[in-house]
Structure formats: C-alpha cells, structure tokens
Write a protein that holds these residues in place. Sequence first.
Motif, PDB file in Angstrom:
ATOM      1  N   VAL A  33       0.845  -1.198   0.000  1.00 35.46           N
ATOM      2  CA  VAL A  33       0.000   0.000   0.000  1.00 35.46           C
ATOM      3  C   VAL A  33       0.881   1.249   0.000  1.00 35.46           C
ATOM      4  O   VAL A  33       0.621   2.213  -0.732  1.00 35.46           O
ATOM      5  N   THR A  34       1.948   1.236   0.799  1.00 34.74           N
ATOM      6  CA  THR A  34       2.864   2.381   0.842  1.00 34.74           C
ATOM      7  C   THR A  34       3.485   2.607  -0.526  1.00 34.74           C
ATOM      8  O   THR A  34       3.572   3.742  -1.004  1.00 34.74           O
ATOM      9  N   LEU A  35       3.911   1.528  -1.165  1.00 34.68           N
ATOM     10  CA  LEU A  35       4.509   1.649  -2.502  1.00 34.68           C
ATOM     11  C   LEU A  35       3.495   2.193  -3.510  1.00 34.68           C
ATOM     12  O   LEU A  35       3.839   3.037  -4.349  1.00 34.68           O
ATOM     13  N   ALA A  36       2.236   1.751  -3.415  1.00 35.04           N
ATOM     14  CA  ALA A  36       1.200   2.227  -4.343  1.00 35.04           C
ATOM     15  C   ALA A  36       0.924   3.711  -4.141  1.00 35.04           C
ATOM     16  O   ALA A  36       0.801   4.474  -5.113  1.00 35.04           O
ATOM     17  N   ILE A  37       0.858   4.158  -2.886  1.00 30.39           N
ATOM     18  CA  ILE A  37       0.608   5.576  -2.604  1.00 30.39           C
ATOM     19  C   ILE A  37       1.764   6.425  -3.106  1.00 30.39           C
ATOM     20  O   ILE A  37       1.560   7.482  -3.721  1.00 30.39           O
ATOM     21  N   LEU A  40       1.483   6.853  -6.800  1.00 33.96           N
ATOM     22  CA  LEU A  40       0.442   7.816  -7.175  1.00 33.96           C
ATOM     23  C   LEU A  40       0.890   9.258  -6.965  1.00 33.96           C
ATOM     24  O   LEU A  40       0.536  10.155  -7.736  1.00 33.96           O
ATOM     25  N   LEU A  41       1.637   9.507  -5.891  1.00 37.74           N
ATOM     26  CA  LEU A  41       2.032  10.870  -5.544  1.00 37.74           C
ATOM     27  C   LEU A  41       3.325  11.323  -6.212  1.00 37.74           C
ATOM     28  O   LEU A  41       3.671  12.502  -6.120  1.00 37.74           O
ATOM     29  N   GLU A  42       4.022  10.399  -6.875  1.00 39.12           N
ATOM     30  CA  GLU A  42       5.315  10.747  -7.465  1.00 39.12           C
ATOM     31  C   GLU A  42       5.193  11.946  -8.397  1.00 39.12           C
ATOM     32  O   GLU A  42       4.350  12.004  -9.286  1.00 39.12           O
ATOM     33  N   GLY A  43       6.017  12.935  -8.142  1.00 38.19           N
ATOM     34  CA  GLY A  43       6.015  14.139  -8.965  1.00 38.19           C
ATOM     35  C   GLY A  43       4.957  15.154  -8.577  1.00 38.19           C
ATOM     36  O   GLY A  43       4.922  16.252  -9.128  1.00 38.19           O
ATOM     37  N   GLU A  44       4.066  14.821  -7.655  1.00 35.42           N
ATOM     38  CA  GLU A  44       2.964  15.708  -7.274  1.00 35.42           C
ATOM     39  C   GLU A  44       3.136  16.319  -5.892  1.00 35.42           C
ATOM     40  O   GLU A  44       2.322  17.136  -5.478  1.00 35.42           O
ATOM     41  N   ALA A  45       4.151  15.917  -5.166  1.00 39.78           N
ATOM     42  CA  ALA A  45       4.317  16.368  -3.782  1.00 39.78           C
ATOM     43  C   ALA A  45       4.388  17.890  -3.689  1.00 39.78           C
ATOM     44  O   ALA A  45       3.744  18.502  -2.830  1.00 39.78           O
ATOM     45  N   GLY A  46       5.130  18.525  -4.568  1.00 36.27           N
ATOM     46  CA  GLY A  46       5.252  19.983  -4.544  1.00 36.27           C
ATOM     47  C   GLY A  46       3.924  20.682  -4.788  1.00 36.27           C
ATOM     48  O   GLY A  46       3.558  21.629  -4.071  1.00 36.27           O
ATOM     49  N   ALA A  47       3.196  20.202  -5.789  1.00 39.74           N
ATOM     50  CA  ALA A  47       1.898  20.812  -6.121  1.00 39.74           C
ATOM     51  C   ALA A  47       0.896  20.605  -4.986  1.00 39.74           C
ATOM     52  O   ALA A  47       0.135  21.527  -4.646  1.00 39.74           O
ATOM     53  N   LEU A  48       0.892  19.401  -4.398  1.00 37.15           N
ATOM     54  CA  LEU A  48      -0.030  19.132  -3.293  1.00 37.15           C
ATOM     55  C   LEU A  48       0.301  19.981  -2.072  1.00 37.15           C
ATOM     56  O   LEU A  48      -0.603  20.503  -1.402  1.00 37.15           O
TER      57      LEU A  48
END
Length: 145
Positions: A33-37, A40-48
Amino acid sequence: MPANAEGKQGGGKFRPGRSGNPAGKAKGTRHKVTLAIEALLEGEAGALTRKAIELGLAGDMTALRLCMDRLAPARRDRPVTFDLPRIETVADLPKATQAILEAVAAGELTPSEAAELGRLVDAHAKAIEVTDLHRRLEVLEGGRA
C-alpha cells in the motif's frame, strides 16, 4: 511432508516460539500500500503541498492544521533545567520532592514534567533502598561466617 511443514504442529499452526519465517522480513521491505501511494504521488508532492498551503491561507482550518503540524509539530518532550538537590540517602528525598513542588509553584515546571521527575526520584529511591538492603544483608551474612 511439505517443505513449509517444519516447525508446525497439528492443525497447521506453528509451535510456540517457532516462527514461520525465522529470517524475518528483509531490511528495507515496504508495504504494498505504501509503494502504491508513493507511485500515485510521485512528482505531485510539490503541487499538493502548495495547494494545502493555499487552502490554509484561505481559511480552510483542516489544511491550516495540516500545514502547522508539519511546520511546528507538537513537542513531545523538552529539556528541563532546574536545580534538583543531590539524592544520596533516603533522608535526601524530602528535599528533592520539595524542590520539585516549589518549581511547579513558581511555574518553572509543568505538573506533567514534575510528575515525570517524581517518577525518576522514586526509581532512584528504590535503587538506594535496594542497595542499602543488599549492604545490610552482606553484613549480616558476613557476621555468621
């Protein structure tokens, strides 16, 4: 007998004290589950992060709390600086507990910090008592020999 049956008792359960995987989980292994999350978030952390900050600044209390929890997490503990009298015998204990009470009354310590210090003083008192009893026992036994 199947290869994985070693160490098992009847009913397919492992005997007490015997693991089904004696080597344990490999170091660095992460939950699916951690790997899947993370995928999904890869590359989006800054925008989020930017969006959470914008929402917090706009008055969204949940987003604001999220941001503040990351910027200034709740303190779990802090160093306590205050003069605790030296405790070498049981007779020194009242001076130590008096110093703790006075520090709370003066606002130098919080009640929870004082409670933790009280537990430390209590543990030290028990250590003094056990050492004293051990010394007395040695003297008594030495007198019989």
